[in-house]
Motif scaffolding. Structure first.
Motif, PDB file in Angstrom:
ATOM      1  N   LEU A 199       0.854  -1.195   0.000  1.00 55.99           N
ATOM      2  CA  LEU A 199       0.000   0.000   0.000  1.00 55.99           C
ATOM      3  C   LEU A 199       0.882   1.234   0.000  1.00 55.99           C
ATOM      4  O   LEU A 199       1.799   1.345   0.796  1.00 55.99           O
ATOM      5  N   LYS A 200       0.548   2.188  -0.911  1.00 57.01           N
ATOM      6  CA  LYS A 200       1.403   3.382  -0.999  1.00 57.01           C
ATOM      7  C   LYS A 200       1.179   4.263   0.201  1.00 57.01           C
ATOM      8  O   LYS A 200       0.055   4.481   0.621  1.00 57.01           O
ATOM      9  N   LYS A 201       2.217   4.848   0.678  1.00 57.53           N
ATOM     10  CA  LYS A 201       2.081   5.823   1.761  1.00 57.53           C
ATOM     11  C   LYS A 201       1.578   7.105   1.120  1.00 57.53           C
ATOM     12  O   LYS A 201       2.004   7.489   0.037  1.00 57.53           O
ATOM     13  N   LYS A 202       0.630   7.773   1.801  1.00 61.66           N
ATOM     14  CA  LYS A 202       0.123   9.038   1.280  1.00 61.66           C
ATOM     15  C   LYS A 202       1.285  10.024   1.320  1.00 61.66           C
ATOM     16  O   LYS A 202       1.947  10.204   2.337  1.00 61.66           O
ATOM     17  N   GLU A 203       1.493  10.680   0.148  1.00 59.16           N
ATOM     18  CA  GLU A 203       2.588  11.618   0.104  1.00 59.16           C
ATOM     19  C   GLU A 203       2.269  12.799   1.002  1.00 59.16           C
ATOM     20  O   GLU A 203       1.207  13.397   0.919  1.00 59.16           O
ATOM     21  N   PHE A 204       3.194  13.185   1.848  1.00 57.76           N
ATOM     22  CA  PHE A 204       2.920  14.231   2.809  1.00 57.76           C
ATOM     23  C   PHE A 204       2.973  15.585   2.119  1.00 57.76           C
ATOM     24  O   PHE A 204       3.883  15.912   1.385  1.00 57.76           O
ATOM     25  N   VAL A 205       1.947  16.360   2.324  1.00 55.57           N
ATOM     26  CA  VAL A 205       1.910  17.720   1.802  1.00 55.57           C
ATOM     27  C   VAL A 205       1.643  18.639   2.961  1.00 55.57           C
ATOM     28  O   VAL A 205       0.719  18.416   3.737  1.00 55.57           O
ATOM     29  N   PHE A 206       2.464  19.666   3.051  1.00 50.59           N
ATOM     30  CA  PHE A 206       2.283  20.578   4.163  1.00 50.59           C
ATOM     31  C   PHE A 206       1.075  21.467   3.884  1.00 50.59           C
ATOM     32  O   PHE A 206       1.047  22.223   2.920  1.00 50.59           O
ATOM     33  N   ILE A 207       0.082  21.361   4.715  1.00 50.80           N
ATOM     34  CA  ILE A 207      -1.127  22.160   4.544  1.00 50.80           C
ATOM     35  C   ILE A 207      -1.224  23.142   5.689  1.00 50.80           C
ATOM     36  O   ILE A 207      -1.288  22.767   6.852  1.00 50.80           O
ATOM     37  N   GLU A 208      -1.195  24.396   5.321  1.00 54.63           N
ATOM     38  CA  GLU A 208      -1.282  25.408   6.358  1.00 54.63           C
ATOM     39  C   GLU A 208      -2.395  26.380   5.998  1.00 54.63           C
ATOM     40  O   GLU A 208      -2.483  26.843   4.869  1.00 54.63           O
ATOM     41  N   ASN A 209      -3.263  26.625   6.922  1.00 50.64           N
ATOM     42  CA  ASN A 209      -4.353  27.555   6.663  1.00 50.64           C
ATOM     43  C   ASN A 209      -3.808  28.973   6.685  1.00 50.64           C
ATOM     44  O   ASN A 209      -3.653  29.586   7.747  1.00 50.64           O
ATOM     45  N   ILE A 210      -3.497  29.481   5.465  1.00 53.19           N
ATOM     46  CA  ILE A 210      -2.898  30.807   5.388  1.00 53.19           C
ATOM     47  C   ILE A 210      -3.975  31.852   5.625  1.00 53.19           C
ATOM     48  O   ILE A 210      -5.007  31.847   4.958  1.00 53.19           O
ATOM     49  N   PRO A 211      -3.759  32.730   6.591  1.00 48.49           N
ATOM     50  CA  PRO A 211      -4.789  33.715   6.904  1.00 48.49           C
ATOM     51  C   PRO A 211      -4.973  34.691   5.746  1.00 48.49           C
ATOM     52  O   PRO A 211      -4.030  35.016   5.039  1.00 48.49           O
ATOM     53  N   TRP A 212      -6.195  35.122   5.578  1.00 44.95           N
ATOM     54  CA  TRP A 212      -6.493  36.107   4.537  1.00 44.95           C
ATOM     55  C   TRP A 212      -6.017  37.477   4.989  1.00 44.95           C
ATOM     56  O   TRP A 212      -6.191  37.861   6.143  1.00 44.95           O
ATOM     57  N   PRO A 213      -5.453  38.242   4.048  1.00 48.88           N
ATOM     58  CA  PRO A 213      -5.076  39.613   4.418  1.00 48.88           C
ATOM     59  C   PRO A 213      -6.328  40.486   4.569  1.00 48.88           C
ATOM     60  O   PRO A 213      -7.421  40.073   4.197  1.00 48.88           O
ATOM     61  N   LYS A 214      -6.124  41.677   5.073  1.00 46.94           N
ATOM     62  CA  LYS A 214      -7.263  42.615   5.191  1.00 46.94           C
ATOM     63  C   LYS A 214      -7.629  43.113   3.796  1.00 46.94           C
ATOM     64  O   LYS A 214      -6.742  43.426   2.996  1.00 46.94           O
ATOM     65  N   PRO A 215      -8.913  43.217   3.522  1.00 45.97           N
ATOM     66  CA  PRO A 215      -9.276  43.754   2.190  1.00 45.97           C
ATOM     67  C   PRO A 215      -8.876  45.220   2.070  1.00 45.97           C
ATOM     68  O   PRO A 215      -8.896  45.967   3.047  1.00 45.97           O
ATOM     69  N   ILE A 216      -8.523  45.592   0.858  1.00 47.27           N
ATOM     70  CA  ILE A 216      -8.164  46.990   0.581  1.00 47.27           C
ATOM     71  C   ILE A 216      -9.435  47.829   0.412  1.00 47.27           C
ATOM     72  O   ILE A 216      -9.512  48.970   0.849  1.00 47.27           O
ATOM     73  N   HIS A 217     -10.423  47.230  -0.251  1.00 48.18           N
ATOM     74  CA  HIS A 217     -11.673  47.936  -0.539  1.00 48.18           C
ATOM     75  C   HIS A 217     -12.779  47.281   0.283  1.00 48.18           C
ATOM     76  O   HIS A 217     -13.329  46.249  -0.107  1.00 48.18           O
ATOM     77  N   ASN A 218     -13.065  47.884   1.411  1.00 45.30           N
ATOM     78  CA  ASN A 218     -14.037  47.289   2.335  1.00 45.30           C
ATOM     79  C   ASN A 218     -15.162  48.278   2.591  1.00 45.30           C
ATOM     80  O   ASN A 218     -14.973  49.304   3.232  1.00 45.30           O
ATOM     81  N   TYR A 219     -16.340  47.975   2.063  1.00 52.20           N
ATOM     82  CA  TYR A 219     -17.463  48.885   2.198  1.00 52.20           C
ATOM     83  C   TYR A 219     -18.484  48.410   3.217  1.00 52.20           C
ATOM     84  O   TYR A 219     -19.502  49.056   3.422  1.00 52.20           O
ATOM     85  N   THR A 220     -18.221  47.281   3.848  1.00 51.72           N
ATOM     86  CA  THR A 220     -19.256  46.658   4.681  1.00 51.72           C
ATOM     87  C   THR A 220     -19.676  47.521   5.865  1.00 51.72           C
ATOM     88  O   THR A 220     -20.750  47.341   6.412  1.00 51.72           O
ATOM     89  N   GLN A 221     -18.812  48.422   6.297  1.00 56.37           N
ATOM     90  CA  GLN A 221     -19.145  49.262   7.453  1.00 56.37           C
ATOM     91  C   GLN A 221     -19.743  50.602   7.049  1.00 56.37           C
ATOM     92  O   GLN A 221     -20.030  51.436   7.898  1.00 56.37           O
ATOM     93  N   THR A 222     -19.905  50.809   5.747  1.00 58.78           N
ATOM     94  CA  THR A 222     -20.456  52.112   5.326  1.00 58.78           C
ATOM     95  C   THR A 222     -21.949  52.163   5.624  1.00 58.78           C
ATOM     96  O   THR A 222     -22.620  51.123   5.634  1.00 58.78           O
ATOM     97  N   PRO A 223     -22.501  53.358   5.848  1.00 53.01           N
ATOM     98  CA  PRO A 223     -23.936  53.487   6.142  1.00 53.01           C
ATOM     99  C   PRO A 223     -24.772  52.941   4.985  1.00 53.01           C
ATOM    100  O   PRO A 223     -24.417  53.095   3.817  1.00 53.01           O
ATOM    101  N   ASN A 224     -25.877  52.284   5.324  1.00 49.28           N
ATOM    102  CA  ASN A 224     -26.824  51.767   4.320  1.00 49.28           C
ATOM    103  C   ASN A 224     -26.144  50.793   3.364  1.00 49.28           C
ATOM    104  O   ASN A 224     -26.426  50.781   2.166  1.00 49.28           O
ATOM    105  N   TYR A 225     -25.269  49.963   3.909  1.00 48.39           N
ATOM    106  CA  TYR A 225     -24.510  49.040   3.065  1.00 48.39           C
ATOM    107  C   TYR A 225     -25.426  48.148   2.228  1.00 48.39           C
ATOM    108  O   TYR A 225     -25.221  47.989   1.022  1.00 48.39           O
ATOM    109  N   GLU A 226     -26.441  47.547   2.853  1.00 43.50           N
ATOM    110  CA  GLU A 226     -27.299  46.599   2.128  1.00 43.50           C
ATOM    111  C   GLU A 226     -28.038  47.309   0.987  1.00 43.50           C
ATOM    112  O   GLU A 226     -28.172  46.762  -0.109  1.00 43.50           O
ATOM    113  N   ALA A 227     -28.480  48.532   1.226  1.00 42.24           N
ATOM    114  CA  ALA A 227     -29.187  49.286   0.176  1.00 42.24           C
ATOM    115  C   ALA A 227     -28.226  49.582  -0.977  1.00 42.24           C
ATOM    116  O   ALA A 227     -28.603  49.531  -2.150  1.00 42.24           O
ATOM    117  N   LYS A 228     -26.978  49.887  -0.649  1.00 42.05           N
ATOM    118  CA  LYS A 228     -25.981  50.176  -1.690  1.00 42.05           C
ATOM    119  C   LYS A 228     -25.653  48.898  -2.469  1.00 42.05           C
ATOM    120  O   LYS A 228     -25.478  48.933  -3.695  1.00 42.05           O
TER     121      LYS A 228
END
Lengths: 240, 338
Positions: B20-49
């Motif tokens: 039986l083949k050994k599963k080849e080891f792959v380094f898996i790291e959950n790389i954190p997402w950077p902060k978005p540059i264009h973030n409108y979610t906190q602007t007033p009336n976001y859902e309407a926009k």
């Protein structure tokens, strides 16, 4: 009693299995009576001009098996089918490519015709049901207001230009004056050996040449008058 | 006799395990997402926009003859790309000189379009709206058109507290919608998060390893782009004569530099490259596999690439398919509202 039961079972078996019902109608693609092959240069009479087809897809709907006058319907299919001439091997198990799913009852012969519409009806175009052959990832959907590309034909020909030989005809439009869904009929052929499915023939040459003569441009990409002309000539593709 | 058979069977099973083949080891790291540059979610009336931006995105009224909307070239089901068209087409069927790029995770992008002409998410949509071969609608005319529509006046009032429609509000609401097009729930993401019951197959594991060596220098995780501009060995199409970033900077060093696109949902955003010259992902992999390290015109990362064998190419393809995020592609919030 047991003899009667046996006879009864045999009769049922014969009624189920005796009526051989074919489930497919094949499509044979040609260019000027030569079998059409993807990206093959089909030479014309002058032995210099050529046409090659890289992409040929179209929707079929309202498919029926009928008599010559279309007064009698032997079978029909409610499915909207996407026919793709150049389907990749890995895609063949998912979608039909060179055959039409349709019951062909026994007793049908080559006096019958296949009646169908090239295109997707307006109700389906508006409904937003994006499954199976209507999946937009198949490259046959424009946008909500323009719907599906009913017929897509792409390739190359030096009849256009040596430097820009490519042509692309995307024929669509589902409502109003420039709706391009088009009814066609085709003779149904039965193989002489009786072993394979019945089929229809599509020959692109006359149709393509007529369109190339009418419009010098190599691109039709939107609904409108030109697309309508392309669609009105779809019946030329099929022998009747 | 029975004992003898059992004995043989036992050793046979034991022997089999060793193959039986050994599963080849792959380094898996959950790389954190950077902060978005264009973030409108906190602007007033976001859902309407957001809803206003979505309406505008799907409205052919934004084009001179009311036939073309943003969605005509940016289809939601295919990563907001223009699928199966090498070059995108606009008003009157006019053909452009580039393939419309996918609109995925633009909130993190410092620049837009294949040549990075725009650094503002808001001003970038002015280009297709006003371009004579795309939507051909001068923004001043669009302002007047929308100001005559009561439904839009209401939507603009709900979004901005002001029913007078101007260019800034139009572009802002489009940017709010487009910035919301976030794809982060593909199989790859689920594996990275260690979601229960989700893991790479052996082939996908091998493909990931190849990706990390061959592709990740430009297509960095987790966005699968580093947003830089690279020269990747494509020959210039003489009919288009597109020199990429040079068209923006006029700096000869920028000739044939094009923006590194994201690989997220790459399975569905065909065709590929700035001019859509590759219909299949296999062709792209083959192109990169055939690059010559002696080609000094190539960006430096590509000069180090080794050719991939056929099996390696298939493994890489298998990994790339794990970047498909069907929840994003079929998210009803991003679709035309019927």
């Amino acid at each position: 009693m047991s003899r009667l039961l046996f006879l009864y079972c045999m009769m049922i078996a014969v009624s189920i299995f005796g009526q051989h019902q074919i489930q497919k109608v094949g499509i044979h693609f040609f260019f000027n009576q030569e079998p059409l092959m993807a990206n093959k240069k089909h030479l014309l009479k002058d032995s210099f001009s050529y046409v090659s087809i890289s992409n040929f897809k179209f929707y079929l709907s309202e498919i029926k098996l009928v008599n010559k006058t279309q007064s009698k319907v032997y079978s029909k299919s409610d499915k909207i089918q996407l026919i793709n001439f150049n389907l990749l091997e890995e895609e063949k198990s998912t979608f039909e490519n060179d055959f039409i799913s349709l019951e062909v009852p026994s007793g049908i012969d080559d006096s019958c015709y296949l009646s169908f519409v090239i295109g997707v009806d307006s109700t389906t175009s508006r409904a937003g049901n994006f499954t199976k052959s209507l999946d937009p990832t198949l490259g046959m959907y424009w946008a909500w207001n323009t719907g599906y590309i009913h017929f897509k034909l792409e390739g190359e020909s030096n009849l256009f230009s040596k430097t820009s030989p490519k042509f692309s005809y995307h024929i669509g439009g589902y409502s109003g004056t420039y709706a391009t869904q088009t009814h066609c009929i085709s003779r149904l052929y039965f193989p002489l050996n009786g072993e394979n499915n019945p089929y229809i023939n599509i020959d692109l040459k006359d149709y393509l040449f007529k369109m190339m003569k009418l419009y010098k441009e190599s691109m039709v990409m939107i609904p409108g008058e030109k697309a309508k002309t392309f669609a009105n000539n779809f019946p030329m593709l099929f022998k009747q | 006799m029975r004992q003898y058979i059992l004995f043989v069977l036992f050793f046979f099973v034991l022997f089999s395990f060793s193959f039986l083949k050994k599963k080849e080891f792959v380094f898996i790291e959950n790389i954190p997402w950077p902060k978005p540059i264009h973030n409108y979610t906190q602007t007033p009336n976001y859902e309407a926009k957001f809803q206003l931006g979505r309406s505008l995105f799907y409205d052919p009224l934004l084009s001179a003859d009311s036939t073309i909307s943003c969605s005509s070239c940016h289809l939601s089901f295919t990563g907001f790309a223009h699928v199966d068209h090498s070059l995108s087409h606009g008003i009157n069927g006019q053909i452009g000189n580039r393939n419309a790029p996918a609109l995925i995770n633009l909130a993190w992008s410092p620049s837009f379009h294949w040549d990075g002409m725009f650094s503002s998410l808001e001003s970038q949509s002015l280009n297709p709206i006003e371009s004579p071969i795309e939507m051909n609608m001068p923004i001043s005319k669009l302002e007047k058109t929308l100001n005559l529509k009561n439904n839009y006046k209401t939507m603009f009032y709900n979004a901005f507290g002001d029913s007078v429609i101007d260019k800034e509000k139009i572009l802002n609401s489009l940017a709010v919608f487009v910035s919301a097009l976030v794809s982060k729930n593909s199989k790859y993401d689920k594996v990275m998060r260690k979601d229960k019951g989700v893991s790479f197959t052996d082939q996908e594991n091998r493909g990931y390893k190849i990706f990390q060596i061959a592709c990740a220098s430009c297509h960095q995780e987790p966005l699968f782009t580093n947003h830089s501009f690279k020269r990747n060995g494509l020959l210039v199409d003489s009919a288009l004569n597109d020199l990429g970033r040079y068209n923006v900077t006029n700096n000869p060093k920028d000739s044939l530099l094009f923006k590194v696109p994201t690989l997220r949902n790459i399975q569905y955003t065909f065709p590929y490259m700035h001019d859509g010259r590759f219909m299949r992902l296999k062709e792209v992999i083959k192109h990169y596999s055939n690059l010559s390290f002696k080609n000094i015109e190539l960006s430096k990362e590509l000069r180090k690439m080794k050719a991939l064998g056929e099996h390696e190419q298939k493994d890489l393809l298998s990994f790339l398919y794990t970047l498909s995020d069907k929840e994003f592609l079929f998210d009803k919030r991003f679709q035309f509202q019927r």
